[in-house]
Design a protein around this motif. Structure first.
Motif, mmCIF file in Angstrom:
data_model
loop_
_atom_site.group_PDB
_atom_site.id
_atom_site.type_symbol
_atom_site.label_atom_id
_atom_site.label_comp_id
_atom_site.label_asym_id
_atom_site.label_seq_id
_atom_site.Cartn_x
_atom_site.Cartn_y
_atom_site.Cartn_z
ATOM 1 N N GLN A 128 0.822 -1.210 0.000
ATOM 2 C CA GLN A 128 0.000 0.000 0.000
ATOM 3 C C GLN A 128 0.857 1.262 0.000
ATOM 4 O OE1 GLN A 128 -0.611 -2.737 1.585
ATOM 5 N NE2 GLN A 128 -2.807 -3.186 1.665
ATOM 6 N N LEU A 129 1.968 1.224 0.739
ATOM 7 C CA LEU A 129 2.871 2.379 0.746
ATOM 8 C C LEU A 129 3.422 2.657 -0.642
ATOM 9 C CD1 LEU A 129 5.053 2.077 3.989
ATOM 10 C CD2 LEU A 129 3.443 3.895 3.413
ATOM 11 N N LEU A 130 3.798 1.599 -1.359
ATOM 12 C CA LEU A 130 4.361 1.778 -2.693
ATOM 13 C C LEU A 130 3.326 2.335 -3.666
ATOM 14 C CD1 LEU A 130 6.604 -1.402 -3.047
ATOM 15 C CD2 LEU A 130 7.356 0.973 -2.882
ATOM 16 N N MET A 131 2.083 1.920 -3.533
ATOM 17 C CA MET A 131 1.042 2.476 -4.408
ATOM 18 C C MET A 131 0.904 3.978 -4.177
ATOM 19 S SD MET A 131 -1.802 -0.588 -4.234
ATOM 20 C CE MET A 131 -2.914 0.216 -5.376
ATOM 21 N N LEU A 132 1.000 4.407 -2.925
ATOM 22 C CA LEU A 132 0.904 5.831 -2.606
ATOM 23 C C LEU A 132 2.092 6.612 -3.153
ATOM 24 C CD1 LEU A 132 -0.461 8.186 -1.118
ATOM 25 C CD2 LEU A 132 0.778 7.469 0.945
ATOM 26 N N THR A 133 3.322 6.098 -2.941
ATOM 27 C CA THR A 133 4.510 6.832 -3.384
ATOM 28 C C THR A 133 4.604 6.884 -4.903
ATOM 29 O OG1 THR A 133 5.874 4.806 -3.223
ATOM 30 C CG2 THR A 133 5.812 6.258 -1.297
ATOM 31 N N GLN A 134 4.249 5.803 -5.575
ATOM 32 C CA GLN A 134 4.339 5.798 -7.033
ATOM 33 C C GLN A 134 3.309 6.743 -7.661
ATOM 34 O OE1 GLN A 134 6.733 3.708 -8.969
ATOM 35 N NE2 GLN A 134 7.560 4.012 -6.923
ATOM 36 N N ALA A 135 2.110 6.808 -7.086
ATOM 37 C CA ALA A 135 1.102 7.727 -7.596
ATOM 38 C C ALA A 135 1.538 9.183 -7.407
ATOM 39 C CB ALA A 135 -0.234 7.478 -6.884
ATOM 40 N N THR A 136 2.173 9.476 -6.275
ATOM 41 C CA THR A 136 2.641 10.844 -6.032
ATOM 42 C C THR A 136 3.746 11.220 -7.009
ATOM 43 O OG1 THR A 136 2.132 10.542 -3.677
ATOM 44 C CG2 THR A 136 3.538 12.406 -4.267
ATOM 45 N N MET A 137 4.667 10.301 -7.285
ATOM 46 C CA MET A 137 5.730 10.570 -8.258
ATOM 47 C C MET A 137 5.150 10.823 -9.649
ATOM 48 S SD MET A 137 8.720 7.873 -7.211
ATOM 49 C CE MET A 137 9.707 8.100 -5.729
ATOM 50 N N ALA A 138 4.089 10.112 -10.000
ATOM 51 C CA ALA A 138 3.446 10.329 -11.298
ATOM 52 C C ALA A 138 2.914 11.756 -11.401
ATOM 53 C CB ALA A 138 2.312 9.325 -11.480
ATOM 54 N N LEU A 139 2.268 12.233 -10.351
ATOM 55 C CA LEU A 139 1.726 13.589 -10.363
ATOM 56 C C LEU A 139 2.827 14.638 -10.490
ATOM 57 C CD1 LEU A 139 -1.045 13.268 -7.618
ATOM 58 C CD2 LEU A 139 -1.360 13.370 -10.110
ATOM 59 N N LEU A 140 3.938 14.436 -9.816
ATOM 60 C CA LEU A 140 5.045 15.389 -9.906
ATOM 61 C C LEU A 140 5.652 15.397 -11.310
ATOM 62 C CD1 LEU A 140 6.768 14.717 -6.455
ATOM 63 C CD2 LEU A 140 5.537 16.785 -7.153
ATOM 64 N N GLY A 141 5.772 14.213 -11.911
ATOM 65 C CA GLY A 141 6.287 14.155 -13.273
ATOM 66 C C GLY A 141 5.381 14.868 -14.257
ATOM 67 N N LEU A 142 4.079 14.704 -14.097
ATOM 68 C CA LEU A 142 3.130 15.371 -14.987
ATOM 69 C C LEU A 142 3.147 16.888 -14.782
ATOM 70 C CD1 LEU A 142 0.143 12.857 -14.751
ATOM 71 C CD2 LEU A 142 1.681 13.200 -16.700
ATOM 72 N N ALA A 143 3.359 17.333 -13.541
ATOM 73 C CA ALA A 143 3.423 18.769 -13.271
ATOM 74 C C ALA A 143 4.601 19.408 -13.998
ATOM 75 C CB ALA A 143 3.526 19.011 -11.769
ATOM 76 N N LEU A 144 5.766 18.748 -13.966
ATOM 77 C CA LEU A 144 6.933 19.276 -14.663
ATOM 78 C C LEU A 144 6.712 19.274 -16.175
ATOM 79 C CD1 LEU A 144 9.778 20.402 -14.461
ATOM 80 C CD2 LEU A 144 10.659 18.053 -14.405
#
Length: 483
Positions: A128-144
């Motif tokens: 569950q932790l990995l699902m949370l961290t990977q989703a957050t990294m996706a959002l940051l990549g899309l923001a850039l």
């Protein structure tokens, strides 16, 4: 899955029923044990270990196959983003120091908060932790990607997103590292760690090459967009895993002092301390490749982003080969780690003074082989020697030292590279790496009362041969008289 540089090149062991599992016997409880010769093994016993000769044995585990498949998709996007990020910062500022600052900001949270990430990894379900961290990294990549494609990106935007990615990595790295053992169990831990590295380096072969073409053709923004979308791979893989097939690990209850408990645990284990100290020096000074390779492409060889991508691809070829060799290895030994560190440093110094692009790229292949050997050997040896309930905290310390040293070394190496040139900066990084390996080897040999033996059979470490007590006394008397 996305990670800090070097993290997946490593980048544990866990019994099938870990709730009452004994502490794994540490072959290196003392400094002497860390350098002594391996015991002679019976040929039949070796034949009974099929994992010694099966490079891809971990992929028989369904959950690990899902993990690895998602990771190679995400890692490809991550490498594209890294190349694009470094080149974007260099284009915006014209400064290797700025590239170093970007790298430092990405790893500063690991230095500041890395140990807390290990406490979280030990306390909560890792999937569950990995699902949370990977989703957050996706959002940051899309923001850039949005900032770059819209033409509004500024260097401080890259700095901020790099720092936020580092904050997420504080939790993601120890969780992902320690989750490996829950997927494959103790028998295939070394193999899985090495295949993680091979996975990461396979992505490194594709990512930089594609990024170089994209940057030259349409700009960095599309590389950032693909990176953000690539996180769908690991998220789907994590959702499809069968939780019943994971190897259960007893999580410690919430309580005070868990961080101090982890530090005390490592402080009492020389077999954990020395690999962590070594990767600390090498991670801080020897693994600053985004700074050096971009500077060599831009300043030394007066080339463009495609050449920078080629340099990263050359290192990835060597790293992939080294990771696949490591996957066939059944044991990890401290002397292999130390020897790899010395050779790695020497190769960096040789590459630093290469007169041509092609010789430089060729040496980078070999640098990649030994760099990944350091990473996988240190990572797997630390995981295997660690109690399952402590693994998240120990791996967070490992990653904090290995990756967290970049905020200290990155700006310094960038300044030296700007001030004295890429060749000087690269060679100094290699010198520190080689000297750290030699210094720790000397400390362990002295503590273990060992010496180097060179004969027709090769080079080996053997116990010192002491003279009989009476002879020692006579020699001391003779020395006193001579004095």
């Amino acid at each position: 899955m996305s990670s800090a540089p070097g993290a997946d090149a490593a980048p544990g062991s866990n019994p099938t029923t870990p709730t009452n599992a004994p502490h794994p016997p540490a072959a290196a409880e003392t400094p002497r044990a860390a350098v002594e010769q391996p015991p002679v093994r019976d040929a039949a016993a070796e034949a009974a270990e099929p994992s010694r000769r099966q490079t891809f044995s971990s992929l028989k585990v369904r959950n690990y196959r899902l993990f690895a498949t998602g990771a190679v998709v995400s890692n490809t996007g991550t490498w594209m983003s890294r190349i694009a990020q470094d080149w974007l910062v260099l284009s915006l500022t014209g400064s290797s120091t700025a590239v170093g600052i970007t790298t430092a900001l990405q790893f500063l949270p690991m230095l500041l908060f890395g140990l807390y990430g290990g406490v979280i990894a030990d306390r909560y379900p890792k999937r569950q932790l990995l699902m949370l961290t990977q989703a957050t990294m996706a959002l940051l990549g899309l923001a850039l990607a949005v900032l770059t494609l819209s033409g509004h990106v500024q260097v401080w935007h890259v700095y901020l997103i790099a720092f936020l990615l580092g904050v997420v990595t504080v939790v993601d790295n120890p969780t992902r590292q320690s989750f490996v053992v829950e997927m494959v169990g103790p028998k295939d831990v070394r193999n899985a760690v090495s295949l993680n590295s091979a996975n990461f380096q396979t992505a490194r072969l594709v990512g930089p090459a594609v990024a170089g073409v994209l940057i030259s053709a349409v700009g960095s923004g599309w590389a950032f967009l693909i990176n953000g979308l690539s996180f769908a791979g690991p998220l789907i893989g994590l959702m499809l895993m069968r939780e019943s097939e994971l190897h259960e690990v007893q999580r410690p209850p919430r309580g005070k002092g868990q961080l101090r408990e982890g530090l005390r645990y490592v402080a009492g284990r020389p077999d954990l301390i020395w690999p962590i100290v070594l990767v600390g020096f090498i991670g801080t000074f020897g693994f600053n490749f985004p700074i050096w390779l971009s500077a060599f492409a831009h300043t030394t060889f007066h080339a463009g982003a495609s050449t920078y991508g080629m340099f990263n691809t050359a290192m990835a070829l060597g790293s992939l080969g080294g990771a696949l060799l490591a996957a066939r290895r059944a044991t990890t030994r401290m002397r292999m780690l130390l020897a790899a560190a010395v050779v790695f440093g020497a190769l960096e110094m040789a590459a630093a003074w290469s007169p041509s692009v092609w010789l430089f790229a060729g040496l980078l292949v070999v640098v990649g082989v030994f760099g990944i050997t350091i990473n996988t050997t240190a990572n797997s040896s630390v995981q295997l020697a660690t109690d399952p309930a402590m693994r998240g905290r120990v791996m967070s310390l490992f990653m904090m030292v290995f990756v967290g040293g970049t905020p200290l070394g990155g700006p310094l190496v960038g300044w030296i590279t700007d001030r004295y040139g890429p060749r000087v900066g690269f060679s100094l990084g290699g010198l520190v790496s080689a000297l750290s390996g030699l210094a720790i080897a000397a400390i362990l040999m002295r503590a273990g009362d060992m010496r180097v033996r060179v004969d027709r059979r090769g080079v080996a470490l053997v116990p010192r041969q002491r003279a009989p007590q009476g002879q020692e006394e006579q020699e001391e008397e003779a020395a006193a008289v001579a004095a």
